[in-house]
Design a protein around this motif. Structure first.
Motif, short mmCIF file in Angstrom:
data_model
loop_
_atom_site.label_atom_id
_atom_site.label_comp_id
_atom_site.label_asym_id
_atom_site.label_seq_id
_atom_site.Cartn_x
_atom_site.Cartn_y
_atom_site.Cartn_z
N PHE A 102 -3.19 0.59 -3.74
CA PHE A 102 -2.85 -0.81 -3.46
C PHE A 102 -2.42 -1.49 -4.74
O PHE A 102 -3.16 -1.50 -5.72
CB PHE A 102 -4.05 -1.54 -2.87
CG PHE A 102 -4.49 -0.97 -1.55
CD1 PHE A 102 -4.06 -1.53 -0.36
CD2 PHE A 102 -5.29 0.16 -1.49
CE1 PHE A 102 -4.43 -0.99 0.86
CE2 PHE A 102 -5.67 0.71 -0.27
CZ PHE A 102 -5.24 0.13 0.91
N GLY A 103 -1.23 -2.02 -4.73
CA GLY A 103 -0.75 -2.69 -5.94
C GLY A 103 0.70 -3.06 -5.83
O GLY A 103 1.27 -3.10 -4.74
N ARG A 104 1.30 -3.31 -6.97
CA ARG A 104 2.73 -3.62 -7.00
C ARG A 104 3.54 -2.33 -6.99
O ARG A 104 3.00 -1.28 -7.28
CB ARG A 104 3.03 -4.42 -8.28
CG ARG A 104 2.70 -5.91 -8.18
CD ARG A 104 2.94 -6.59 -9.52
NE ARG A 104 4.16 -6.12 -10.14
CZ ARG A 104 5.37 -6.70 -9.99
NH1 ARG A 104 5.49 -7.78 -9.27
NH2 ARG A 104 6.41 -6.20 -10.59
N PRO A 105 4.82 -2.43 -6.68
CA PRO A 105 5.63 -1.21 -6.77
C PRO A 105 5.60 -0.63 -8.17
O PRO A 105 5.68 0.57 -8.36
CB PRO A 105 7.04 -1.68 -6.41
CG PRO A 105 6.88 -2.98 -5.72
CD PRO A 105 5.61 -3.58 -6.20
N GLU A 106 5.47 -1.47 -9.17
CA GLU A 106 5.26 -1.00 -10.54
C GLU A 106 4.53 -2.10 -11.30
O GLU A 106 4.46 -3.23 -10.85
CB GLU A 106 6.59 -0.68 -11.22
CG GLU A 106 7.56 -1.84 -11.21
CD GLU A 106 8.96 -1.45 -11.68
OE1 GLU A 106 9.16 -0.28 -12.02
OE2 GLU A 106 9.81 -2.33 -11.71
N VAL A 118 0.86 -1.17 0.00
CA VAL A 118 0.00 0.00 0.00
C VAL A 118 0.90 1.22 0.00
O VAL A 118 1.90 1.27 0.70
CB VAL A 118 -0.97 -0.02 1.20
CG1 VAL A 118 -0.25 -0.29 2.50
CG2 VAL A 118 -1.73 1.30 1.29
N TYR A 119 0.54 2.17 -0.82
CA TYR A 119 1.37 3.36 -1.00
C TYR A 119 0.52 4.60 -0.75
O TYR A 119 -0.68 4.59 -0.99
CB TYR A 119 1.93 3.40 -2.43
CG TYR A 119 2.45 2.05 -2.86
CD1 TYR A 119 3.55 1.47 -2.21
CD2 TYR A 119 1.80 1.31 -3.85
CE1 TYR A 119 4.01 0.21 -2.56
CE2 TYR A 119 2.26 0.05 -4.21
CZ TYR A 119 3.36 -0.49 -3.56
OH TYR A 119 3.80 -1.75 -3.89
N GLY A 120 1.19 5.68 -0.31
CA GLY A 120 0.49 6.92 -0.09
C GLY A 120 -0.05 6.99 1.33
O GLY A 120 0.28 6.18 2.19
N ALA A 121 -0.88 7.99 1.56
CA ALA A 121 -1.40 8.19 2.91
C ALA A 121 -2.75 8.89 2.82
O ALA A 121 -3.17 9.33 1.76
CB ALA A 121 -0.41 9.05 3.71
N ASN A 122 -3.40 8.95 3.96
CA ASN A 122 -4.65 9.69 4.11
C ASN A 122 -5.70 9.24 3.09
O ASN A 122 -5.98 8.07 2.95
CB ASN A 122 -4.41 11.19 3.98
CG ASN A 122 -3.34 11.65 4.92
OD1 ASN A 122 -3.19 11.09 6.01
ND2 ASN A 122 -2.56 12.63 4.51
N VAL A 154 9.57 -0.48 0.87
CA VAL A 154 10.29 0.80 0.78
C VAL A 154 9.38 1.84 0.13
O VAL A 154 9.26 2.97 0.59
CB VAL A 154 11.59 0.64 -0.03
CG1 VAL A 154 12.33 1.97 -0.09
CG2 VAL A 154 12.47 -0.44 0.57
N GLU A 155 8.70 1.41 -0.94
CA GLU A 155 7.80 2.33 -1.64
C GLU A 155 6.65 2.77 -0.73
O GLU A 155 6.22 3.91 -0.76
CB GLU A 155 7.26 1.66 -2.92
CG GLU A 155 6.31 2.51 -3.73
CD GLU A 155 7.01 3.64 -4.51
OE1 GLU A 155 8.02 4.15 -4.02
OE2 GLU A 155 6.50 4.00 -5.58
N GLY A 156 6.18 1.85 0.09
CA GLY A 156 5.11 2.17 1.04
C GLY A 156 5.54 3.29 1.97
O GLY A 156 4.80 4.25 2.20
N ILE A 187 17.56 0.70 -2.49
CA ILE A 187 17.43 0.62 -1.03
C ILE A 187 16.90 -0.75 -0.62
O ILE A 187 17.36 -1.35 0.35
CB ILE A 187 16.50 1.75 -0.51
CG1 ILE A 187 17.17 3.11 -0.73
CG2 ILE A 187 16.16 1.54 0.96
CD1 ILE A 187 16.28 4.30 -0.43
N SER A 188 15.92 -1.25 -1.38
CA SER A 188 15.34 -2.54 -1.00
C SER A 188 16.40 -3.64 -1.10
O SER A 188 16.46 -4.53 -0.25
CB SER A 188 14.10 -2.86 -1.83
OG SER A 188 14.43 -3.56 -3.00
#
Ligand code: SF4
Ligand code: SF4
Ligand code: FES
Ligand code: FES
Lengths: 907, 171
Positions: free
Chosen positions: A181-185, A172-176, B74-76, B63-64
């Protein structure tokens, strides 16, 4: 037990549950999102709020999250309280503020937990009138689609993918108000269990991509309770059909087996049932020309062939049902029946069956595996060969965290607390294989070695546990120390589990596994478990049915059998082309009964078009000895009248009737099962595997489709505007289409599809369970056939250590989840996911050979040549070569064979 | 196969990102402060950002690898914190407070003026790469609001007319 009071009524519930579980188990509706029976509670979504009171006199109360409040004795709560209702309605409104308004174009629609919960809370008009946050989607590979705008940020996906399935390429990436939700890329989801996201996500973010191209609503599908045919685990599935093709496979809840989860081979590998190349009518040849036959002609011609032959043999199949194999055996006679399994594998299967019956060691259900506290796996990369077992083993490893939390009186469902307390703590798991395995990330110690050496380690462990178990001569010191270490870890555990199987191609591995289990038992470790993994859906069933091996069948042909009937079996997948060709070419007549057009079918004079699991009923026996029935999903001839696809057993039964009695009696499934049960007492239990065709609910059969199934009157309008009567199912308790009963409250345990009033998503399984996440109310389907008793001795045949010979490589079996299974490898999406397979050798061997990594190498064996790219592994032993058996036509019998002509480029 | 959704993959030059030896060492050093290498991810991101100005995709991977944890972790972390930049930023970063007290003391006028002077909106960077304008939450200077930070300097009791002077200091 605890007594709780809900809206003025008193109930008995399990005090170890939280209030949400307790209420759902009572059949009361409380909406929820972030809680999931297999994932526990985190209290993140606030959807499950109820009013809780201090005592009977408290009238004010306070809102609590029912998933985070224990169902303690004397609790007073209200679901119906106005404030609680208003709160829940608001929560949905907030969760929906960024959600699109377009259910009609969303693939989750009609199967959506978010829709269900929104309706349940009564929220029906939106006040939010600002811009919605939008996201870019990712391309996640051939199985799963991604539509992030539909996300309500419940966090289930990441809790499943990362925390439950141990996937690393998801987060999960980001905030608020802006989380993603997904893969890093973009890229293919790496987990072998990614498909479960489709059911875990309560919204349309993750959906089944294989369904996209030929989409229809869940309510417009025809389903049947079925069994995955793609390995020996026997997960329960609900295939859904529309317009004569299987369009999606959903998980079917079985509290003893797969409960909520499948592997991706099982969920997405069904494409072979829809192939255009499948035989849809029986056919024969006139000269070169293929001539299709009608049923009478086909049956007559088979019966004529048989009558005109001197000796007819039947070659059965571990991917065909017991009924079909039995029908073949009846047709040709017990002496002429062969299992269709190569001799080595047959021997290993027989040994496995012997161990299951006589070791005195319990074989756990898939579900029970999750509760073991030390695991040793000998010779199998179970993620590739019995994937769903690997997912269970991963839960077992995490039991350590649960145990640590339990010491601090943290409840089982407090998953965040458990993870915090446990951190990276794991119960020990030890693995051996010819190369690394997909369980490396949780393994305490892994041993890569040729199969014989793995077995030696196993024997040494058994001896270290119980000195009366046979000892291994001249084991090196370091390995001896490891054996001692593993032995003591297993001995100290409360519930050690030993896993091995047939696919390493080494029978002594099975012996070693049995010895370890017995040794532990002899040392007073009572709760030892033993799981033996077979290769195919009905391998165990065939071992129990009995019969001679495929090798013996081929010998019988050399000895004068002039006709062979091959049942659902591509012999070229099992043995060298040379041997198979040689035998088949000697035959006068070859009859093939199959639902695929295989290399074996190409040699046949007569092909009988059999049904796959989608068009046929049958019973299969899984690795634990559980007989499970799968039911026909649809009748293909309803859509395409010329289609003559029947269960293989029905073809064989018809041929038998024609041959013996000149009758056209087609038999029924129940008759066949009754005959099987009376002739084969060891399989008599299969009668109870599922209700018979007479089963009724209030006089009705069970429906295969939801009641709001639409379009039926029009779906054949291209053929005729008159809608014919639905096909009548003589063989099962199910009726085609929506004609029949599908009451979730009825006393039944065969459930074609999960649906209950107000519950359209897979969460509807709540309504069929004795308690949420427990067992089905009327018992989990299937019946275990093997009762173990302690009679066996220790196995004492310890193999010699492998010695490399220059210029020769012993084949190490590298089965692949995507690509090795004879059936699912025919599905386009599985091919895409599998990608290019490679052969693996040690870099030192490559140096001697003078080849670089990724170079093309070739080798020949048994009259066939292969050319594949090369990959290196530091783990594989010098003098061995890892081959992706089952893929690229590499037959299973290659395991353990020697290759002496490996070279760069063309052979 | 039909692809109903157009997939846009964000790409930049980050594949070429190489962690400098000094940074790699500094991250290694941080790693040893913690039992779990995950705990060092914030420090690692800060180290990269200090040298590079922002954190490109390639740095996440680097970094990972260095910490031995999944890139998704790391991206999280990198995307959770608003002060870790995942896109290129200007030479100077303006962070104006938009929290409650500055709201009362008039941050809106300040933003309007900043937007006018810089000709960008919050979240954007001036074409010459000099300034990036970002909102931030309470800077703990409520008694002296409205306030903003430019890089590490805090400016208080802002009035629109004085902003040009302040910006002048940052070339
Ligand atoms: S993608 Fe689905 S499961 Fe994941 S947080 Fe969003 S709604 Fe929940
Ligand atoms: S583990 Fe085996 S039975 Fe279960 S879904 Fe996968 S292939 Fe099918
Ligand atoms: S289900 Fe209880 S807070 Fe989400
Ligand atoms: S609200 Fe702006 S500094 Fe506190």
């Amino acid at each position: 037990m605890a007594t709780i009071h809900v809206d003025g009524k008193e109930y008995e519930v399990d005090g170890a549950d939280n209030l949400l579980q307790a209420c759902l188990s009572l059949g009361l509706d409380v909406p929820y999102f972030c809680w999931h029976p297999a994932l526990g509670s985190v209290g993140a979504c606030r959807q499950c709020a109820v009013k809780q009171y201090k005592d009977a006199d408290d009238t004010r109360g306070r809102l609590v999250m029912s998933c985070m409040a224990p169902a303690s004795d004397g609790a007073y709560i209200s679901i119906e309280d106005e404030e609680a209702k208003a709160f829940r309605e608001n929560v949905v409104e907030w969760l929906m503020s960024n959600h699109p308004h377009d259910c009609p174009v969303c693939e989750e629609g009609g199967n959506c937990h978010l829709q269900d919960m929104t309706v349940m809370t009564g929220h029906n008009s939106r006040r939010y009138r600002f811009a919605k946050r939008t996201h870019e989607n990712q391309e996640l590979g051939p199985f799963v689609s991604h539509e992030m705008n539909r996300c309500i940020a419940c966090y289930r996906c990441t809790r499943y993918y990362k925390d439950y399935a141990d996937g690393t390429d998801f987060g999960v990436y980001g905030a608020n108000n802006n989380v993603y939700f997904g893969r890093p890329e973009s890229g293919t989801l790496e987990s072998e269990f990614a498909g479960n996201l489709v059911e875990v996500c309560p919204t349309g973010v993750f959906t089944d991509k294989t369904h996209t191209e030929r989409y229809n609503r869940k309510w417009d599908m025809q389903f049947a309770p079925s069994i995955c045919q793609q390995c020996s685990v026997g997960c329960n599935i609900s295939p859904g059909e529309r317009y004569g093709e299987v369009r999606r496979i959903e998980n079917r809840y079985n509290g003893d087996v797969n409960h909520y989860f499948l592997c991706d081979r099982g969920r997405f590998g069904y494409g072979y049932t829809n192939l255009e190349t499948r035989p849809k009518q029986p056919f024969t040849y006139q000269g070169e020309e293929q001539v299709t036959l009608n049923t009478e002609q086909a049956v007559q011609s088979a019966s004529d062939i048989i009558k005109g032959s001197t000796r007819v043999i039947g070659i059965g199949s571990p991917r065909a049902s017991l009924e079909s194999n039995f029908a073949l055996r009846k047709l040709v006679g017990a002496d002429n029946f062969f299992t269709g399994i190569e001799a080595g594998e047959q021997q290993r299967l027989e040994r496995m069956l012997q161990v299951l019956k006589t070791s005195g060691v319990y074989t756990p259900t898939l579900r029970e595996i999750e509760k073991y506290d030390a695991v040793i796996i000998l010779g199998e990369d179970i993620t590739q060969t019995a994937a769903r077992v690997a997912l269970s083993v991963r839960q077992a490893v995490k039991g350590k965290a649960r145990e640590m939390a339990a010491v601090q009186s943290v409840a089982e469902w407090q998953i965040a607390a458990i993870q915090n307390i446990g951190q990276h703590a794991k119960y020990p798991i030890f693995t051996t294989h010819t190369d690394r395995t997909r369980l490396d990330d949780v393994t305490a110690w892994h041993y890569s070695a040729p199969a014989a050496d793995q077995a030696r380690l196993g024997f040494a462990i058994a001896h270290a546990i119980d000195s009366s178990a046979p000892a291994v001569a001249d084991l090196n010191d370091e390995l001896q120390k490891k054996a001692d270490f593993i032995a003591s870890a297993l001995k100290q555990s409360r519930k050690p589990l030993i896993i091995s199987g047939s696919q390493a191609g080494e029978i002594t591995l099975i012996d070693a596994a049995a010895n370890i289990a017995k040794a532990l038992k002899s040392q007073g470790v009572d709760e030892v478990g033993l799981t033996l993994v077979a290769r195919e859906v009905n391998s165990m069933g065939l071992a129990m049915l009995g019969g001679k091996s495929l090798d013996e069948a081929l010998s019988a042909i050399s000895d004068g059998a002039d006709t062979a009937i091959v049942l659902e079996n591509d012999l070229y997948q099992r043995m060298s082309a040379q041997r198979v060709d040689q035998a088949l070419d000697q035959l006068k007549h070859l009859i093939v009964v199959d639902h695929q057009y295989s290399a074996t079918s190409k040699k046949a004079e007569l092909v009988l078009s059999a049904g796959s699991f989608a068009e046929a009923d049958g019973t299969v026996v899984n690795l634990e000895g559980r007989a499970q029935r799968f039911f026909q999903v649809y009748d293909p001839s309803y859509y395409k009248p010329g289609t003559l696809v029947f269960a293989a057993w029905r073809w064989l039964y018809l041929v038998n009737s024609a041959k013996n009695a000149h009758s056209s009696d087609a038999g029924t499934l129940d008759q066949l099962i009754a005959a099987l049960a009376s002739e084969m007492p060891q399989l008599a239990g299969i009668v109870g595997a599922a209700p018979n065709a007479d089963f009724r609910i209030h006089g009705q059969k069970m429906a295969r489709s939801p009641h709001r199934y639409s379009g039926r009157t029009a779906m054949r309008a291209n053929i005729s505007v008159h809608e014919p009567r639905q096909p009548q199912d003589q063989d099962s308790p199910f009726a085609f289409s929506m004609e029949g009963n599908n009451n979730p409250k009825a006393d039944r345990n065969e459930v074609a599809f999960a649906w209950a009033p107000g519950w359209n998503s897979p969460q509807a399984w709540n309504k069929f369970q004795d308690e949420v996440g427990g067992h089905l109310r009327n018992g989990d389907p299937g019946v275990r056939l093997i009762e173990t008793s302690n009679q066996g001795e220790y196995f004492a045949e310890i193999p010699a250590s492998f010695v490399a010979t220059e210029g020769q490589w012993q084949v190490a079996a590298n089965y692949r989840l995507f690509g090795s299974d004879e059936l699912s490898q025919r599905s386009a999406v599985i091919q895409e996911r599998a990608g290019q397979q490679t052969v693996t050798i040690h870099p030192a061997d490559a140096k001697t050979l003078g080849v670089n990594e990724h170079a093309m190498v070739s080798f020949a064996w048994g009259g066939q040549q292969w050319q594949l790219p090369l990959s290196f592994s530091d783990h594989i032993s010098v003098g061995t070569i890892g081959l992706p058996l089952g893929t690229n036509g590499l037959p299973a019998s290659l395991a353990g064979q020697m290759i002496d002509n490996l070279q760069e480029g063309h052979a | 196969m039909n692809q109903p959704i157009k997939i846009v993959t964000v790409s930049d030059d980050s594949d070429d990102f190489v962690l400098s030896d000094a940074d790699a060492q500094a991250i290694e050093h941080e790693k040893h402060h913690y039992e779990d290498p995950r705990a060092a991810s914030i420090e690692a991101l800060k180290i990269v950002q200090k040298r590079h100005g922002w954190v490109p995709d390639g740095a996440i991977k680097a970094i990972s690898d260095l910490l031995g944890i999944p890139a998704s972790d790391v991206e999280g972390v990198a995307t959770f914190y608003s002060q870790i930049y995942r896109q290129p930023v200007g030479k100077h970063i303006i962070r104006y407070c938009d929290s409650v007290v500055c709201h009362i003391t008039g941050f809106e006028e300040i933003v309007t003026e900043l937007e006018k002077q810089l000709k960008i909106k919050p979240g954007q960077t001036t074409p010459d790469g000099r300034f990036t304008l970002l909102p931030t939450c309470c800077l703990g200077n409520c008694d002296k609001g409205p306030t903003m930070m430019v890089n590490d300097d805090t400016h208080v009791r802002l009035v629109p007319s004085n902003l040009a002077n302040i910006l002048e200091q940052y070339q």
